[in-house]
Design an enzyme around this catalytic site. Structure first.
Site, PDB file in Angstrom:
ATOM      1  N   PRO A 134      -3.649   9.829  -1.069  1.00 50.33           N
ATOM      2  CA  PRO A 134      -4.129   9.588   0.278  1.00 50.33           C
ATOM      3  C   PRO A 134      -4.575   8.145   0.436  1.00 50.33           C
ATOM      4  O   PRO A 134      -5.245   7.596  -0.432  1.00 50.33           O
ATOM      5  CB  PRO A 134      -5.328  10.530   0.409  1.00 50.33           C
ATOM      6  CG  PRO A 134      -5.483  11.188  -0.903  1.00 50.33           C
ATOM      7  CD  PRO A 134      -4.659  10.492  -1.881  1.00 50.33           C
ATOM      8  N   GLU A 135      -4.185   7.563   1.534  1.00 53.74           N
ATOM      9  CA  GLU A 135      -4.619   6.218   1.880  1.00 53.74           C
ATOM     10  C   GLU A 135      -5.658   6.374   2.997  1.00 53.74           C
ATOM     11  O   GLU A 135      -6.058   7.491   3.308  1.00 53.74           O
ATOM     12  CB  GLU A 135      -3.403   5.390   2.325  1.00 53.74           C
ATOM     13  CG  GLU A 135      -2.285   5.434   1.273  1.00 53.74           C
ATOM     14  CD  GLU A 135      -1.016   4.703   1.662  1.00 53.74           C
ATOM     15  OE1 GLU A 135      -1.110   3.698   2.381  1.00 53.74           O
ATOM     16  OE2 GLU A 135       0.076   5.138   1.253  1.00 53.74           O
ATOM     17  N   ARG A 168      -3.435 -17.650  -1.411  1.00 54.58           N
ATOM     18  CA  ARG A 168      -2.951 -16.786  -2.485  1.00 54.58           C
ATOM     19  C   ARG A 168      -1.507 -17.111  -2.817  1.00 54.58           C
ATOM     20  O   ARG A 168      -0.742 -17.549  -1.973  1.00 54.58           O
ATOM     21  CB  ARG A 168      -3.055 -15.313  -2.035  1.00 54.58           C
ATOM     22  CG  ARG A 168      -4.476 -14.846  -1.856  1.00 54.58           C
ATOM     23  CD  ARG A 168      -5.152 -14.718  -3.205  1.00 54.58           C
ATOM     24  NE  ARG A 168      -6.473 -14.151  -3.077  1.00 54.58           N
ATOM     25  CZ  ARG A 168      -6.988 -13.295  -3.951  1.00 54.58           C
ATOM     26  NH1 ARG A 168      -6.295 -12.922  -5.001  1.00 54.58           N
ATOM     27  NH2 ARG A 168      -8.199 -12.831  -3.779  1.00 54.58           N
TER      28      ARG A 168
END
Length: 274
Positions: free
Chosen positions: A2-3, A155
């Site tokens: 589950p997110e 990044r």
DNA sequence: CGCTCGGCCTGTGCGC
DNA sequence: TGCGCACAGGCCGAGC
């Protein structure tokens, strides 16, 4: 498994069922799932206590009790947590049963047994590293276009890996990352530092849209996910790329490709996503 | 410090 | 039908 949309759906469907409930006993069928403190202390902290509220942070579910204890649950890949009014249950994978005074129970089930549970005073939540280092969540005031533009600019990793990093954005997982990148028309292997401010802004809106849609459809059920009442979600019928290998892209008609990026199965349209 | 990869577990589905 | 293998929605820690 589950997110954020799935955990949020669980929270919403479970809240009415468990708030105000008092735990009479905890049946530990698989004690090693308790990560903190000891199994004995865990049980002692919540037994005879009443649940006062149910919250969520990223993919963590937080049960607050009337003694300021918080039970923290992370479902990982295949965890399920739901309320059961009666004893009748055919779930093969029950690992922990929290019995309530009203005769019902909160069931924790998990086939792969990777889930984790904790119980601790509410002012000691910092002990759980994944909670204290979590970045802003989609749909929250802290998550802004500027935040994403600035964070990605400094990044160097692949955009997919960064979006899966909970310290950068809390709550995204493999499905919603693939869906967000598809909506923003970004290739999952794009180096974050090459993403323009305009692209990052588009990605910001895509992430919020994909998460909002996931919640409105009650989450995505491929196999294991169920909400707090044991029901499946329907967002799997609304996905654009995830699980659609060799099917036509809904935008251009070319076939969706599945590869591996950042160690995870990755779906995208090679024509639409650059 | 930032990033990548293997390991944690078990079940399922697919190809042979 | 039976068997072995690859893969699965997440995260942490080791190593570079």
């Amino acid at each position: 498994m589950p997110e954020m949309p799935e955990v949020e759906t669980i929270r919403r469907t479970l809240a009415d069922k468990v708030i105000g409930q008092t735990i009479t006993s905890v049946e530990m069928l698989l004690p090693r799932l308790i990560k903190w403190p000891s199994t004995y202390e865990f049980q002692a902290l919540i037994t005879k206590r009443t649940i006062s509220s149910l919250r969520r942070r990223g993919k963590y579910l937080l049960f607050y009790f009337d003694n300021d204890t918080v039970m923290v649950v992370h479902l990982r890949m295949t965890g399920r947590i739901y309320y059961l009014a009666s004893e009748i249950n055919d779930d093969r994978f029950i690992r922990i049963v929290f019995k309530f005074l009203d005769g019902g129970a909160l069931i924790y089930a998990d086939s792969r047994t990777l889930g984790t549970l904790y119980a601790l005073p509410s002012d000691e939540l910092w002990r759980i590293a994944g909670l204290s280092t979590m970045g802003p969540e989609p749909l929250s005031p802290e998550f802004t276009p500027e935040y994403l533009v600035e964070t990605l600019a400094k990044r160097r990793g692949k955009i997919k890996a960064l979006l899966l990093n909970q310290q950068i954005i809390g709550g995204l997982g493999n499905i919603y990352v693939d869906e967000s990148l598809a909506l923003a028309r970004l290739h999952p292997e794009r180096n974050a530092s090459t993403i323009t401010a305009e692209e990052a802004t588009n990605l910001y809106y895509a992430i919020n849209q994909v998460i909002e849609q996931g919640i409105s459809h009650g989450g995505t059920t491929f196999r294991d996910y169920r909400d707090g009442e044991g029901k499946s979600g329907s967002n799997q019928h609304h996905l654009n790329v995830y699980g659609r290998k060799n099917l036509a892209c809904k935008n251009c008609g070319n076939l969706i490709v599945k590869t591996e990026v950042a160690g995870r199965g990755t779906h995208f349209c090679p024509h639409c996503q650059q």
